[in-house]
Design an enzyme around this catalytic site. Structure first.
Site, PDB file in Angstrom:
ATOM      1  N   THR A 120       0.861  -1.194   0.000  1.00  0.00           N
ATOM      2  CA  THR A 120       0.000   0.000   0.000  1.00  0.00           C
ATOM      3  C   THR A 120       0.891   1.235   0.000  1.00  0.00           C
ATOM      4  O   THR A 120       1.723   1.403   0.894  1.00  0.00           O
ATOM      5  CB  THR A 120      -0.887   0.005   1.259  1.00  0.00           C
ATOM      6  OG1 THR A 120      -1.636  -1.200   1.269  1.00  0.00           O
ATOM      7  CG2 THR A 120      -1.822   1.198   1.270  1.00  0.00           C
ATOM      8  N   GLU A 149      -3.428  -5.095  -2.415  1.00  0.00           N
ATOM      9  CA  GLU A 149      -3.973  -6.234  -1.671  1.00  0.00           C
ATOM     10  C   GLU A 149      -5.038  -5.730  -0.710  1.00  0.00           C
ATOM     11  O   GLU A 149      -4.871  -4.693  -0.074  1.00  0.00           O
ATOM     12  CB  GLU A 149      -2.815  -6.899  -0.913  1.00  0.00           C
ATOM     13  CG  GLU A 149      -3.210  -7.964   0.060  1.00  0.00           C
ATOM     14  CD  GLU A 149      -3.973  -9.095  -0.604  1.00  0.00           C
ATOM     15  OE1 GLU A 149      -5.189  -9.184  -0.370  1.00  0.00           O
ATOM     16  OE2 GLU A 149      -3.350  -9.858  -1.367  1.00  0.00           O
ATOM     17  N   LYS A 205      -6.680   1.740  -3.142  1.00  0.00           N
ATOM     18  CA  LYS A 205      -6.422   1.117  -1.840  1.00  0.00           C
ATOM     19  C   LYS A 205      -6.569   2.102  -0.680  1.00  0.00           C
ATOM     20  O   LYS A 205      -7.287   1.839   0.290  1.00  0.00           O
ATOM     21  CB  LYS A 205      -5.014   0.495  -1.844  1.00  0.00           C
ATOM     22  CG  LYS A 205      -4.564  -0.100  -0.523  1.00  0.00           C
ATOM     23  CD  LYS A 205      -5.424  -1.289  -0.127  1.00  0.00           C
ATOM     24  CE  LYS A 205      -5.189  -1.707   1.319  1.00  0.00           C
ATOM     25  NZ  LYS A 205      -4.110  -2.632   1.494  1.00  0.00           N
ATOM     26  N   ASN A 209      -9.463   2.043   2.320  1.00  0.00           N
ATOM     27  CA  ASN A 209      -9.181   1.945   3.761  1.00  0.00           C
ATOM     28  C   ASN A 209      -9.654   3.197   4.504  1.00  0.00           C
ATOM     29  O   ASN A 209     -10.178   3.106   5.609  1.00  0.00           O
ATOM     30  CB  ASN A 209      -7.687   1.717   4.009  1.00  0.00           C
ATOM     31  CG  ASN A 209      -7.339   0.238   4.008  1.00  0.00           C
ATOM     32  OD1 ASN A 209      -8.207  -0.601   3.772  1.00  0.00           O
ATOM     33  ND2 ASN A 209      -6.082  -0.096   4.281  1.00  0.00           N
ATOM     34  N   PHE A 250     -18.789  -2.522   9.331  1.00  0.00           N
ATOM     35  CA  PHE A 250     -17.972  -1.354   9.661  1.00  0.00           C
ATOM     36  C   PHE A 250     -18.786  -0.190  10.225  1.00  0.00           C
ATOM     37  O   PHE A 250     -18.408   0.967  10.099  1.00  0.00           O
ATOM     38  CB  PHE A 250     -17.082  -0.931   8.484  1.00  0.00           C
ATOM     39  CG  PHE A 250     -15.860  -1.816   8.423  1.00  0.00           C
ATOM     40  CD1 PHE A 250     -15.969  -3.141   8.046  1.00  0.00           C
ATOM     41  CD2 PHE A 250     -14.625  -1.342   8.812  1.00  0.00           C
ATOM     42  CE1 PHE A 250     -14.867  -3.984   8.054  1.00  0.00           C
ATOM     43  CE2 PHE A 250     -13.516  -2.180   8.827  1.00  0.00           C
ATOM     44  CZ  PHE A 250     -13.636  -3.504   8.445  1.00  0.00           C
ATOM     45  N   GLY A 254     -17.616   1.675  19.142  1.00  0.00           N
ATOM     46  CA  GLY A 254     -16.776   1.177  20.235  1.00  0.00           C
ATOM     47  C   GLY A 254     -15.531   2.017  20.392  1.00  0.00           C
ATOM     48  O   GLY A 254     -15.598   3.253  20.398  1.00  0.00           O
ATOM     49  N   CYS A 261      -2.953  -0.808   9.387  1.00  0.00           N
ATOM     50  CA  CYS A 261      -3.402  -0.311   8.083  1.00  0.00           C
ATOM     51  C   CYS A 261      -4.322   0.904   8.157  1.00  0.00           C
ATOM     52  O   CYS A 261      -3.983   1.968   7.648  1.00  0.00           O
ATOM     53  CB  CYS A 261      -4.086  -1.436   7.325  1.00  0.00           C
ATOM     54  SG  CYS A 261      -3.042  -2.886   7.166  1.00  0.00           S
TER      55      CYS A 261
END
Ligand code: UGA
Length: 441
Positions: A120, A149, A205, A209, A250, A254, A261
């Site tokens: 990444t 990935e 990517k 994320n 997602f 919490g 990542c």
């Protein structure tokens, strides 16, 4: 083929490729990591992977080395899987391993080989990497592709074998066709194969994320409001998640996101947005960073409010892994809480079922795998990871403490059992007070 870098991504990648019938040389400069893999041990915990490693070693298709050497000059496909950790400046990514692998590989690059970046990286890195590789290989012709990935720790194997999508950034058809062959089983089973330019693939990517991180921060922002309004975030998320445009995943509130990542990629993408003067996105992403940090401070504040001065108080943090099914405690909520309670003078003990065996004990607090003693010695327990064993616990109601509190940071405990054993329960995101007799809807 070669796999350069044998961390989480590289080791999984090398093992899976060998399992699929390829002959793989894995290279990593860390002699300890290579020795472990050579002996059939994983340098980290990942369900299901050790058996595959043993099988691959047994059939002789997988070898490991610390050296970039002549063996590379007979290899046609190289997969760059080195780590890209956070750098020293805020949001900067440390790309030294990428460029150093490029330099080392360049010296042995075979004519017409294909180099595939899987690490990444911030947008624009592949272009710089290509220059390093071209200079080091002195005129050798090669194709470069970027193939980010998307595997998650804890489900790495399933994610590698059946990803949601395969993203390929390429400059020529040769690299695309090699990758199409490499992934032919997945493509045949219906996994989308998306081809684009390299810069776009780099951005896919970090944008993904960061979006996941933003989703988590959004629900945690909602949780702040719910806590103060006497409402239930769990119920809000349940209802929101039934809208397919939002989705159920997602939006578990919490203690926020940790790991190697999401925190790094969110900060890195914020930095990119800032550099490119995308001010709106910079603000959006920065807010997600801020909300994530706020969840840790919220727990410290609740502890102070309930117990007063924390100096000399006995606190147990349950879970140091950043999520269940991994031994990885990078940027984990448990780690931050343990360090902060300890800084405030509390006697802190940390329990984790797996990370205790693997994690570097670098937080200045002892990590135990004895859950009974972590509970018995505590007047405050904070549940920081949703390990299944925390859902149902044997709780001793005899205690020398006049009052005991449990803060459930991951909506995992069975509140009534704790209340029956004499604990006061605080669930993050739940504004509704919990009493044994209270009727819950
Ligand atoms: C993440 C991404 O999910 C992967 O797609 C990506 O490939 C990977 O990073 C990577 O870049 O290599 P991972 O770091 O393994 O995977 O962890 P996640 O499953 O994304 O969880 C991250 C954190 O978010 C954990 O601390 C988890 O407890 C927290 N989380 C997750 C929540 O607080 N709420 C949720 O609803 C979901």
């Amino acid at each position: 083929m070669s796999v350069l870098g044998l961390g989480y991504l590289g080791a999984t990648q090398a093992i899976v490729l060998a399992e699929q019938g390829h002959t793989v040389l894995g290279i990593d400069p860390d002699p300890k990591r290579v020795a472990l893999l050579q002996e059939g041990h994983l340098p980290f915990f990942e369900p299901g992977l050790k058996d595959l490693l043993e099988a691959a070693r047994a059939n002789g298709r997988l070898s490991f080395s610390t050296e970039y050497d002549e063996r590379l000059s007979s290899i046609d496909v190289h997969l760059l899987c080195v780590g890209t950790p956070a750098g020293s400046a805020d949001g900067e990514v440390d790309l030294s391993a990428v460029f150093s692998a490029g330099l080392s590989l360049g010296a042995f690059l075979k004519e017409n080989s294909v180099v595939v970046g899987r690490s990444t990286v911030p947008v624009g890195t592949a272009e710089k990497f290509k220059r390093v590789l071209s200079d080091a290989s002195q005129g050798i012709t090669f194709s470069l592709a970027w193939n980010p990935e998307f595997l998650s720790e804890g489900t790495a194997l399933a994610d590698s074998l059946k990803p949601d999508r395969i993203v390929v950034g390429a400059e020529d058809d040769r690299a695309v066709s090699i990758l199409r062959t490499l992934y032919e089983d997945q493509i045949a089973s219906g996994v989308p194969f998306l081809v684009m330019d390299i810069a776009t693939s780099e951005l896919v990517k970090v944008a993904s994320n960061s979006f996941l991180a933003m989703k988590i921060s959004y629900i945690n922002g909602v949780a702040e409001v719910a806590e103060k309004s006497g409402a239930s975030t769990a119920k809000i998320a349940e209802a929101m998640g039934l809208d397919p445009r939002i989705g159920k995943r997602f939006i578990q509130n919490g203690l926020g996101f940790g790991g190697g990542c999401l925190p790094k990629d969110l900060l890195g993408f914020t930095r990119t947005a800032e550099k490119l003067q995308a001010t709106g996105l910079t603000k959006l992403l920065s807010a997600a960073v801020e909300i994530n940090a706020q969840r840790i401070s919220a727990v410290i504040e609740i502890a102070k409010e309930k117990m007063g001065d924390l100096e000399g108080r006995n606190i147990s943090v349950l879970g140091i892994a950043f999520k269940p099914n991994t031994d990885d405690s990078r940027e984990s909520a448990g780690r931050y809480l343990a360090m902060e309670f300890s800084r405030l003078g509390a006697n802190v003990s940390v329990h984790d079922p797996i990370a205790s065996k693997f994690s570097a004990q670098d937080i200045g607090v002892e990590i135990t795998s004895d859950l009974g003693s972590a509970l018995a010695s505590a007047e405050l327990v904070v549940v920081a990871t949703e390990w299944p064993e925390y859902a149902k616990l044997y709780l001793d109601s005899s205690s020398s403490f006049p009052e005991r509190f449990v803060i459930d940071g991951r909506s995992v405990i069975e509140s009534s059992a704790w209340i029956d054993a004499g604990w006061s329960v605080i669930k993050l995101g739940e504004g509704q007070k919990l009493y044994p007799s209270q009727r819950r809807y």
